[in-house]
Design a protein around this motif. Sequence first.
Motif, PDB file in Angstrom:
ATOM      1  N   LYS A 220       0.848  -1.190   0.000  1.00 23.38           N
ATOM      2  CA  LYS A 220       0.000   0.000   0.000  1.00 23.38           C
ATOM      3  C   LYS A 220       0.888   1.246   0.000  1.00 23.38           C
ATOM      4  CE  LYS A 220      -2.247   1.291   3.713  1.00 23.38           C
ATOM      5  NZ  LYS A 220      -3.267   1.344   4.785  1.00 23.38           N
ATOM      6  N   ILE A 221       0.796   2.032  -1.055  1.00 26.57           N
ATOM      7  CA  ILE A 221       1.566   3.262  -1.200  1.00 26.57           C
ATOM      8  C   ILE A 221       0.644   4.451  -0.954  1.00 26.57           C
ATOM      9  CG2 ILE A 221       3.047   4.633  -2.695  1.00 26.57           C
ATOM     10  CD1 ILE A 221       4.155   1.858  -2.075  1.00 26.57           C
ATOM     11  N   GLU A 222       1.070   5.360  -0.081  1.00 28.22           N
ATOM     12  CA  GLU A 222       0.292   6.573   0.185  1.00 28.22           C
ATOM     13  C   GLU A 222       1.170   7.809   0.049  1.00 28.22           C
ATOM     14  OE1 GLU A 222      -3.257   5.059   3.200  1.00 28.22           O
ATOM     15  OE2 GLU A 222      -1.676   6.378   3.961  1.00 28.22           O
ATOM     16  N   GLN A 223       0.583   8.871  -0.478  1.00 25.16           N
ATOM     17  CA  GLN A 223       1.212  10.195  -0.491  1.00 25.16           C
ATOM     18  C   GLN A 223       0.309  11.140   0.294  1.00 25.16           C
ATOM     19  OE1 GLN A 223       3.112  10.065  -5.016  1.00 25.16           O
ATOM     20  NE2 GLN A 223       2.226  11.955  -4.243  1.00 25.16           N
ATOM     21  N   VAL A 224       0.873  11.792   1.303  1.00 28.56           N
ATOM     22  CA  VAL A 224       0.102  12.700   2.146  1.00 28.56           C
ATOM     23  C   VAL A 224       0.746  14.080   2.102  1.00 28.56           C
ATOM     24  CG1 VAL A 224      -0.752  13.151   4.479  1.00 28.56           C
ATOM     25  CG2 VAL A 224      -0.628  10.807   3.629  1.00 28.56           C
ATOM     26  N   LEU A 225      -0.075  15.107   1.891  1.00 37.17           N
ATOM     27  CA  LEU A 225       0.406  16.469   1.698  1.00 37.17           C
ATOM     28  C   LEU A 225       1.015  17.036   2.990  1.00 37.17           C
ATOM     29  CD1 LEU A 225       0.397  18.750  -0.479  1.00 37.17           C
ATOM     30  CD2 LEU A 225      -1.741  19.559   0.559  1.00 37.17           C
TER      31      LEU A 225
END
Length: 231
Positions: A220-225
């Motif tokens: 699971k890959i996530e990008q969070v600002l």
Amino acid sequence: MSIFRSLVASLLLLCLSSVAMAAPQRVKLTYEATRNGQPFATVNETYRQEGSRYRIESVTKGIGVYALFGERRLTSEGEVTAQGLKPEHFELHQGDNEKRSLYTDFDWANNLLKMKVKGKLNSVPLVAGAQDISSFVYQFMFVAPSGSELILPVTTGKKLRTYHYHIDAKDELMEVGAGKFKVMHLSEAVQDEDGKELWLAVEHHHLPVKLRMIDDKGSKIEQVLTHIHIE
């Protein structure tokens, strides 16, 4: 006839000006990227518009051992029209490995999408409104998702896919490193290896606050600002 043509041209220019003025001219976004909850990279993105031209650059820099893979750099450039972004060229590079580089040209005059992968050219019919994987989220600055679903043709640089999203919520509150945002949640209607789950900032030009995807290894890959700057 010349007066009619002049009127049409003026209306088109007015429409383009309205679209261009409504959207930001400069955007800088920074994300923390995690794999299965563990930080592994920082993503810096810039969007710039000069007149009717735009350029997007996304640079992913690995943290720790992931830095050994080199920077992942994506660029998209093209025209800003009355319908939003109209990509003309897209590139993806992974470190110094040219074999992993992708080059894509949008030949709108001949309705062809020309994708160069490992030195081999593959051309497919170009669908109206098509975007690349860098431009498609910035297209939301011009045409915000509405209704209950969204269908958008997007090239990954290797193929042209159709992204199909359900619009699940339009006013969720989400707090991240960059602040607290009212977000619109887009979930995949059809699961595939290239799709992303998106949370868009409703009051900040529908820019992405969070992105989530599953990579080809099932992680699971996530990008969070973590930082946002808009001009």
